[in-house]
Design a protein around this motif. Structure first.
Motif, PDB file in Angstrom:
ATOM      1  N   LEU A 147       0.701  -1.031   0.106  1.00 34.60           N
ATOM      2  CA  LEU A 147       0.164   0.040  -0.031  1.00 34.60           C
ATOM      3  C   LEU A 147       0.829   1.229   0.091  1.00 34.60           C
ATOM      4  O   LEU A 147       0.552   2.127  -0.735  1.00 34.60           O
ATOM      5  N   PHE A 148       2.016   1.273   0.730  1.00 34.84           N
ATOM      6  CA  PHE A 148       2.731   2.335   0.848  1.00 34.84           C
ATOM      7  C   PHE A 148       4.042   2.188  -0.080  1.00 34.84           C
ATOM      8  O   PHE A 148       4.961   3.073   0.432  1.00 34.84           O
ATOM      9  N   SER A 149       4.204   1.649  -0.846  1.00 29.25           N
ATOM     10  CA  SER A 149       5.427   1.103  -1.852  1.00 29.25           C
ATOM     11  C   SER A 149       5.919   2.613  -2.390  1.00 29.25           C
ATOM     12  O   SER A 149       7.029   2.816  -2.218  1.00 29.25           O
ATOM     13  N   PRO A 150       5.018   3.457  -2.604  1.00 34.30           N
ATOM     14  CA  PRO A 150       5.497   4.616  -3.419  1.00 34.30           C
ATOM     15  C   PRO A 150       6.368   5.695  -2.209  1.00 34.30           C
ATOM     16  O   PRO A 150       7.074   6.501  -2.809  1.00 34.30           O
ATOM     17  N   LEU A 151       6.118   5.245  -1.101  1.00 37.99           N
ATOM     18  CA  LEU A 151       6.948   5.970   0.115  1.00 37.99           C
ATOM     19  C   LEU A 151       8.170   5.328   0.229  1.00 37.99           C
ATOM     20  O   LEU A 151       9.331   5.785   0.395  1.00 37.99           O
ATOM     21  N   ASP A 152       8.155   3.776   0.120  1.00 40.48           N
ATOM     22  CA  ASP A 152       9.162   3.114   0.526  1.00 40.48           C
ATOM     23  C   ASP A 152       8.943   1.553   0.269  1.00 40.48           C
ATOM     24  O   ASP A 152       7.954   1.178   0.494  1.00 40.48           O
ATOM     25  N   GLY A 153       9.841   0.882  -0.958  1.00 38.58           N
ATOM     26  CA  GLY A 153       9.470  -0.215  -1.517  1.00 38.58           C
ATOM     27  C   GLY A 153      10.140  -1.546  -0.721  1.00 38.58           C
ATOM     28  O   GLY A 153      10.354  -2.564  -1.200  1.00 38.58           O
ATOM     29  N   ASP A 154      11.048  -1.136   0.405  1.00 42.13           N
ATOM     30  CA  ASP A 154      11.977  -2.112   1.085  1.00 42.13           C
ATOM     31  C   ASP A 154      10.994  -3.336   1.708  1.00 42.13           C
ATOM     32  O   ASP A 154      11.475  -4.454   1.407  1.00 42.13           O
TER      33      ASP A 154
END
Length: 436
Positions: A147-154
């Motif tokens: 859901l928040f991969s555009p902020l952080d894909g780790d």
């Protein structure tokens, strides 16, 4: 010296271009159903033998696989995001027959969960392992979307390591690699990337073998939906980027042949007329995202209107009007095998091979999007430079010469619906194919 090939459903066109972009020769042959590489071979064999620096191929095979529901791998879908990500299930809204052709099961696991680092929850590694065990024996590929991969894909990359440990070396597509923002469109694009991995791998192998024989030493690239190119290796990793590539090549070629960067283009084929627009030499993208095979996706493809053949002139005129950007009229460029049936507009020389010429003249591209917190202009400028560098790196990974990559577009959009100074950043880069 370079060559372009456009593999259409009926015919395959090929063209030789000099380094200055002048067209030296074009040919048209019948396409080989189900075998794009054979059509490429037949078309290039009809052109004079020349030493080529690169060959660019426009393809519709991946789009045909989705539309026909053929050759698609079964995909296990893993979504990371916990409770906020459970409102809509993965593959919801997909046409039932396509969902049946692709789905090997799904899971939604805890992880991510906030706009600030202190709000993030750790990835539920045990749930990821249970998902992998649950799709074992059924899934031929896996798609991971956070859901928040555009902020952080780790966390997507962490999940991929767990899945690979459980299932071995099968294709795993990550939504963070695609760079678009909206969860469902990005997830759908990631699932199609995974589903098309078999088709793309076979296609890349076939083209590599064919062109190694016909054009030894030439770099081999394929077109993508934003009007740029990518290497065969990049096609195998991200086959969804080739969706919409055929029309994009035609639009690019029509603009080059007419000497126009901004125009409306009508591609007149045997069954339909496809109308699109150019802005700055590249296809105008579909507003609000693309739809492939009935599925909204986060890929960049041209905005198109299709008019059946035989056509009512009023229907074509309406399509052209709808793609005009404003009161100032753009010129109409008419290309394709049936261009003579449309008397209006400009009819440039070699218009019947516009797709092949568009492929040959296109640069290798890359793009990147990200959401960042930018409290002031200096922070925004620093973040934009990082995003631009990611776009340059994406172009190089796709096969661009790192010495000559330049930024085509850099844009920032304030996200008023999020609390705090969050901004969506986007950059596109392009450069000539690498000759290494």
């Amino acid at each position: 010296m370079r060559a372009g090939v456009d593999v259409g459903p009926t015919n395959t066109d090929a063209a030789h271009l000099a380094d200055d972009g002048s067209v030296l020769a074009t040919v048209k042959v019948a396409s080989v159903p189900g075998d794009p590489a054979a059509g490429v071979r037949a078309a290039l064999a009809r052109l004079p033998r020349r030493e080529l620096t690169h060959v660019a191929v426009g393809l519709r095979a991946t789009a045909a696989s989705v539309v026909r529901r053929q050759g698609l791998r079964k995909v296990g879908v893993l979504r990371i995001g916990g409770a906020p990500a459970r409102a809509v299930r993965p593959l919801s809204g997909w046409p039932p027959d396509l969902r049946e052709a692709v789905s090997a099961g799904y899971a939604i696991v805890d992880g991510g969960g906030g706009l600030d680092p202190e709000d993030w929850a750790p990835l539920d590694r045990d749930a990821v392992a249970r998902f992998a065990s649950g799709v074992a024996g059924r899934a031929q590929a896996v798609a991971v979307a956070g859901l928040f991969s555009p902020l952080d894909g780790d966390q997507e990359r962490e999940a991929a390591e767990i899945v690979r440990a459980e299932l071995g070396d099968l294709p795993i597509a990550l939504s963070a690699d695609l760079g678009s923002i909206g969860l469902l469109e990005r997830e759908n694009a990631t699932v199609l990337d995974a589903a098309l991995s078999g088709v793309a791998g076979a296609l890349a192998d076939g083209l590599a073998a064919t062109l190694a024989e016909l054009c030894p030493g030439a770099a081999v690239l394929v077109t993508r939906g934003d009007g740029t190119l990518m290497s065969l290796e990049h096609l195998a990793r991200h086959p969804g980027l080739s969706l919409g590539s055929g029309p994009a090549s035609v639009l690019r070629g029509a603009g080059v042949l007419a000497g126009l960067g901004d125009a409306v283009v009508a591609d007149v084929g045997a069954r339909r007329i496809t109308v699109g627009a150019l802005a700055g030499g590249f296809p105008e993208e579909a507003v609000g995202g693309a739809e492939i095979g009935g599925v909204p996706v986060g890929f960049r493809v041209p905005s198109l209107i299709r008019v059946p053949v035989p056509f009512d002139p009023a229907d074509l005129a309406e399509a052209v009007d709808r793609l005009q950007p404003g009161p100032g009229r753009l010129p109409l460029v008419v290309v394709g095998g049936g261009a003579e049936s449309v008397p209006q507009g400009l009819h440039p020389p070699h218009g019947k091979a516009a797709g092949a010429i568009g492929a040959a003249v296109s640069p290798v591209g890359g793009q990147y999007e990200r959401i960042v917190r930018a409290p002031d202009r200096s922070a925004l400028a620093q973040a934009m430079e990082a995003v631009a560098e990611e776009a340059r790196a994406a172009a190089v990974r796709a096969g661009a010469d790192p010495r000559h990559v330049r930024i085509l577009e850099a844009a920032d959009t304030r996200l008023a619906y999020l609390p705090g100074p969050f901004v969506k950043l986007r950059a596109r880069a392009a450069g000539p194919p690498s000759r290494l």
